[in-house]
Scaffold this active site. Structure first.
Site, PDB file in Angstrom:
ATOM      1  N   HIS A 162       0.937  -1.185  -0.035  1.00 14.40           N
ATOM      2  CA  HIS A 162      -0.087  -0.015   0.067  1.00 14.40           C
ATOM      3  C   HIS A 162       0.811   1.156  -0.008  1.00 14.40           C
ATOM      4  CE1 HIS A 162      -3.611  -2.207   2.113  1.00 14.40           C
ATOM      5  NE2 HIS A 162      -4.075  -1.931   0.847  1.00 14.40           N
ATOM      6  N   CYS A 249      -2.832   1.029   9.604  1.00 13.47           N
ATOM      7  CA  CYS A 249      -4.014   0.093   9.224  1.00 13.47           C
ATOM      8  C   CYS A 249      -4.872  -0.329  10.224  1.00 13.47           C
ATOM      9  CB  CYS A 249      -3.559  -1.440   8.580  1.00 13.47           C
ATOM     10  SG  CYS A 249      -1.883  -1.207   7.741  1.00 13.47           S
TER      11      CYS A 249
HETATM   12  C1  CIR Z   1      -4.577  -7.475   3.664  1.00 12.13           C
HETATM   13  O1  CIR Z   1      -3.962  -8.163   2.805  1.00 12.13           O
HETATM   14  O2  CIR Z   1      -5.486  -6.558   3.187  1.00 12.13           O
HETATM   15  C2  CIR Z   1      -4.198  -7.376   5.141  1.00 12.13           C
HETATM   16  N1  CIR Z   1      -3.803  -8.613   5.599  1.00 12.13           N
HETATM   17  C3  CIR Z   1      -3.414  -6.309   5.430  1.00 12.13           C
HETATM   18  C4  CIR Z   1      -3.906  -4.711   5.108  1.00 12.13           C
HETATM   19  C5  CIR Z   1      -2.908  -3.790   5.603  1.00 12.13           C
HETATM   20  N2  CIR Z   1      -3.654  -2.588   5.570  1.00 12.13           N
HETATM   21  C6  CIR Z   1      -2.918  -1.394   5.279  1.00 12.13           C
HETATM   22  O3  CIR Z   1      -1.696  -1.617   4.781  1.00 12.13           O
HETATM   23  N3  CIR Z   1      -3.531  -0.367   5.161  1.00 12.13           N
END
Ligand code: CIR
Length: 254
Positions: A162, A249
């Site tokens: 991200h 996140c």
């Molecule tokens: C995913 O793959 O969506 C989750 N395991 C991790 C999301 C992380 N979110 C972020 O970087 N905003």
């Protein structure tokens, strides 16, 4: 910017089977819960009122609430998460956001967008194009932001998961940058705190009022942030890192 409110969601037992690209092993659920509790305490210490949402085991990754929305003081944008297994997370977030906001926009298919790809620097939003956020979703957000008087710039990601995996804004025109963002032309106008390759995970840190919350175990980055004049709070993040999640996140801040 002052944040009065934060929203978090407790990880459910299914968390350990969520999406990941890391090879750090399966998370320990009990430890993840403890680390999440410490995260909530840190947000309180920073002076925010924390809305703690119950877990939903139907959505293993739903503790990563940041991906479901983009928030400003006056309006909310509900995202359209790019991972199929996560897309339904927005339906539980919508009523929560309605309790805070009158003005709510939505990113609509075929546009996809994860909140983790959006970085706000003062009145300027940077929108990352990633495996989760496509051009259609990015342009929808840019249009909404411009309508509301903000600026929006689209940034193509090369390697990072991200946008905010590799960059954070601390205030005072100061950014924390790693990897592909260290010399990225879009960010040259800012003061940079450069994260060395071995500490890359520490680039995902969050400024919350009087503190910068950083992951524990990254001494070089911590030192640089302290030297730049910021107070830090360190949190153990091992069980979230295993699922590609970072500090940003785990909350929505507004
Ligand atoms: C995913 O793959 O969506 C989750 N395991 C991790 C999301 C992380 N979110 C972020 O970087 N905003």
């Amino acid at each position: 910017v002052m944040f009065n409110n934060t929203i978090v969601k407790i990880p459910g037992e299914s968390y350990v089977g969520g999406l990941t690209t890391s090879d750090l092993g399966r998370p320990n659920f009990e430890l993840a819960l403890e680390q999440h509790q410490a995260y909530i305490e840190a947000l309180k210490k920073c002076g925010t009122t924390v809305r703690v949402l119950p877990c939903n085991i139907e959505f293993p990754d739903s503790t990563f609430v940041e991906d479901t929305a983009v928030l400003t003081p006056n309006f909310a944008v509900i995202s359209n998460p790019g991972a199929l297994s996560r897309n339904g997370e927005i339906h539980e977030m919508e009523p929560v956001l309605k309790s805070f906001y009158k003005s709510i926009y939505k990113i609509k298919a075929p546009g996809t967008l994860d909140g983790g790809d959006i970085l706000q620097i003062e009145d300027h939003f940077y929108i990352g194009i990633s495996a989760r956020t496509n051009h259609d979703g990015a342009l929808q957000l840019k249009t909404i932001l411009e309508l509301e008087g903000y600026k929006g710039t689209v940034v193509e990601l090369e390697k990072f998961f991200h946008l905010k995996t590799g960059i954070a804004y601390l205030g005072n025109q100061t950014i924390v940058v790693a990897g592909e963002f260290i010399d990225h032309p879009e960010f040259n106008q800012y003061q940079k705190i450069v994260v060395p390759p071995e500490e890359e995970y520490a680039a995902n840190c969050i400024r919350v009022n009087d503190f910068v919350i950083i992951p524990a175990g990254y001494p070089i980055t911590k030192q640089k942030i302290n030297t730049a004049g910021f107070h830090t709070i360190e949190l153990e993040m091992s069980e979230f890192r295993k699922q590609d999640g970072g500090l940003s996140c785990l909350s929505l801040r507004f």
